[in-house]
Design a protein around this motif. Structure first.
Motif, PDB file in Angstrom:
ATOM      1  N   GLN A  13       0.662  -0.927  -0.183  1.00  0.00           N
ATOM      2  CA  GLN A  13      -0.084   0.070  -0.063  1.00  0.00           C
ATOM      3  C   GLN A  13       0.837   1.292  -0.008  1.00  0.00           C
ATOM      4  O   GLN A  13       1.839   1.130   0.597  1.00  0.00           O
ATOM      5  N   PRO A  88       1.966   5.287  -5.497  1.00  0.00           N
ATOM      6  CA  PRO A  88       1.495   4.366  -6.470  1.00  0.00           C
ATOM      7  C   PRO A  88       2.273   4.788  -7.774  1.00  0.00           C
ATOM      8  O   PRO A  88       2.522   3.876  -8.717  1.00  0.00           O
ATOM      9  N   THR A  91       5.091   2.399  -9.129  1.00  0.00           N
ATOM     10  CA  THR A  91       4.669   0.850  -9.481  1.00  0.00           C
ATOM     11  C   THR A  91       5.455   0.841 -10.640  1.00  0.00           C
ATOM     12  O   THR A  91       5.493   1.499 -11.580  1.00  0.00           O
ATOM     13  N   THR A 121       4.556  -3.032  -7.052  1.00  0.00           N
ATOM     14  CA  THR A 121       3.126  -2.482  -7.384  1.00  0.00           C
ATOM     15  C   THR A 121       2.706  -1.819  -5.867  1.00  0.00           C
ATOM     16  O   THR A 121       2.598  -2.593  -4.981  1.00  0.00           O
ATOM     17  N   SER A 123      -0.164   0.222  -4.119  1.00  0.00           N
ATOM     18  CA  SER A 123      -1.811   0.569  -4.336  1.00  0.00           C
ATOM     19  C   SER A 123      -2.089   1.584  -3.477  1.00  0.00           C
ATOM     20  O   SER A 123      -1.527   2.206  -2.354  1.00  0.00           O
TER      21      SER A 123
END
Length: 124
Positions: A13, A88, A91, A121, A123
């Protein structure tokens, strides 16, 4: 000849941390400058960070400065990319690369060997 294997990627996250590792084969690892690059879908590969052969020189892209820290352990033939406060926009597939010679470089074309990449990645 140097072979590079990245690890440590994953799904996290925003605001989290990850540590990527790049393990190198070969007895001459300590003579190589090491760099990290990343490539997001639909975008060109971009420079992230580099470290000189003796770890005295490090350089970071503005986008990661203050959040990412690159280090190396020549005894273990490994470089580490500590990533904190992930966003994010971080990523991407992250690649480590090795460059021979004394000069450091932010251009991927200057690097001689590349790993296969590890996916990161983040999020929101």
């Amino acid at each position: 000849q140097v072979q590079l294997v990245e690890s440590g990627g994953g799904l996290v996250q925003a605001g989290s941390s990850l540590r990527l590792s790049c393990a190198a084969s070969g007895r001459t690892f300590s003579t190589y400058a090491m760099g990290w690059f990343r490539q997001a879908p639909g975008k060109e590969r971009e420079f992230v960070a580099l470290i000189g052969w003796n770890a005295r020189s490090t350089y970071y892209a503005d986008s990661v400065k203050g959040r990412f820290t690159l280090s190396r352990d020549n005894a273990k033939n490994t470089v580490y990319l500590q990533m904190t406060s992930l966003k994010p926009e971080d990523t991407a597939v992250y690649y480590c690369a090795a460059k021979s010679g004394a000069n450091i470089a932010t251009m991927g074309e200057a690097y001689d060997y590349w790993g296969q990449g590890t996916q990161v990645t983040v999020s929101s």
